[in-house]
Write an enzyme that holds these catalytic residues in place. Structure first.
Site, mmCIF file in Angstrom:
data_model
loop_
_atom_site.group_PDB
_atom_site.id
_atom_site.type_symbol
_atom_site.label_atom_id
_atom_site.label_comp_id
_atom_site.label_asym_id
_atom_site.label_seq_id
_atom_site.Cartn_x
_atom_site.Cartn_y
_atom_site.Cartn_z
ATOM 1 N N LYS A 172 0.870 -1.183 0.000
ATOM 2 C CA LYS A 172 0.000 0.000 0.000
ATOM 3 C C LYS A 172 0.900 1.224 0.000
ATOM 4 O O LYS A 172 1.799 1.342 0.844
ATOM 5 C CB LYS A 172 -0.867 -0.008 1.258
ATOM 6 C CG LYS A 172 -1.622 1.289 1.498
ATOM 7 C CD LYS A 172 -2.560 1.151 2.678
ATOM 8 C CE LYS A 172 -3.207 2.464 3.037
ATOM 9 N NZ LYS A 172 -4.230 2.321 4.079
HETATM 10 C C1 R5P Z 1 -2.076 4.498 8.192
HETATM 11 O O1 R5P Z 1 -1.088 3.985 8.630
HETATM 12 C C2 R5P Z 1 -3.264 3.725 8.014
HETATM 13 O O2 R5P Z 1 -3.028 2.473 7.475
HETATM 14 C C3 R5P Z 1 -4.332 4.391 7.297
HETATM 15 O O3 R5P Z 1 -5.432 3.592 7.390
HETATM 16 C C4 R5P Z 1 -4.105 4.624 5.862
HETATM 17 O O4 R5P Z 1 -2.821 4.787 5.422
HETATM 18 C C5 R5P Z 1 -4.936 5.582 5.374
HETATM 19 O O5 R5P Z 1 -5.954 5.667 4.677
HETATM 20 P P1 R5P Z 1 -6.247 7.127 4.092
HETATM 21 O O6 R5P Z 1 -4.941 7.829 3.864
HETATM 22 O O7 R5P Z 1 -6.926 6.808 2.812
HETATM 23 O O8 R5P Z 1 -7.114 7.825 5.101
#
Ligand code: R5P
Length: 262
Positions: A172
């Protein structure tokens, strides 16, 4: 790759489209009650049927998610720091037996390439991959979280490739200019985080551009659950990711769904 590993991956990355819409709601593990997730169930329950996978922590899974759910779970198994301190010094916070007990589809940790926690988090990735391989559980490495980290193709390509070299089954990372080069250098499925909340039309454009570059899909949090209409947004994101809908059409769809829900 053995049968169990393949089966778990295909529960998450849908074989029909080859893509995935993962919903990330694990933010609380380092930032506490995040906007949109203060009342976790109020936000997550209506979104769950539209998520191909839910990325969540053990505590919220046990306390807030109905165990009869058919949504595959990507369990966060790293922690140890908060927004109040140095974010990169994470360790492993859940053992593999407990992940198995929760019947998860995948396990995930953050790596902090270039940060003070680089060595420990990369070695933890190696340990987790060995444990995952032993039991057929895929590991997703999350790269580049943190304010000070760069977000260009050189840095994100470096992080993603290192994760794949150590054995991550999925990566990711963040979308960036020349994202195709990140994908080309990373021989495992890559999903993009949404990052900070941006206008819905822009988040849909970003998702479409990532898919065009060859991403497996999204693992989006704030750009879904902080949207004006989260349920409309996740459906619009699905249209882009699974059906190749254009961002403009998907934004129209978002507005129509939002209007019909109010
Ligand atoms: C961060 O470490 C987490 O895994 C978050 O859930 C993730 O990176 C973020 O999702 P977003 O940036 O789409 O809110």
């Amino acid at each position: 790759m053995d049968w169990g590993m393949k089966n778990r991956i295909s529960r998450m990355i849908k074989p029909d489209s080859g893509h995935i819409v993962m919903l990330a709601v694990d933010h609380g593990y380092f930032q506490g009650p995040t906007t949109g997730l203060r009342n976790f169930n109020e936000t997550v329950d209506p979104l769950l049927p539209y998520a191909d996978t839910l990325m969540v922590t053990r505590g919220m899974l046990r306390n807030c998610i109905d165990p009869t759910t058919s949504t595959p779970i990507m369990l966060r198994v790293s922690a140890g720091t908060s927004v109040l301190t140095e974010l990169s010094n994470e360790g492993l916070s859940v053992d593999i037996e407990d992940a198995i007990r929760h019947n998860v589809a995948g396990i995930t940790l953050s790596i902090f390439v270039g940060g003070p926690g680089e060595r420990e988090t990369l070695l933890n990735l190696g340990k987790l991959v060995s444990m995952g391989n032993k039991y057929g559980i895929p590991v997703m490495a999350v790269t580049a979280v943190g304010r000070e980290m760069g977000r260009d193709a050189r840095y994100l390509g470096l992080c993603s490739r290192i994760a794949a070299e150590i054995g991550a089954h999925m990566v990711k990372t963040y979308f960036c200019d020349d994202f195709k080069s990140v994908i080309q250098a990373t021989p495992v499925p890559v999903v993009i985080a949404g990052g900070k909340k941006i206008p819905e039309a822009d988040a849909l454009k970003m998702a479409a551009a990532a898919i065009d570059c060859g991403a497996a899909g999204v693992d989006m949090g704030r750009n879904i659950f902080q949207a004006e209409s989260p349920v409309a947004m996740i459906q619009a994101v699905r249209a882009v990711v699974h059906k190749g809908e254009s961002p403009d059409k998907a934004f129209e769809m978002y507005n129509d769904l939002k209007a019909s829900a109010s």
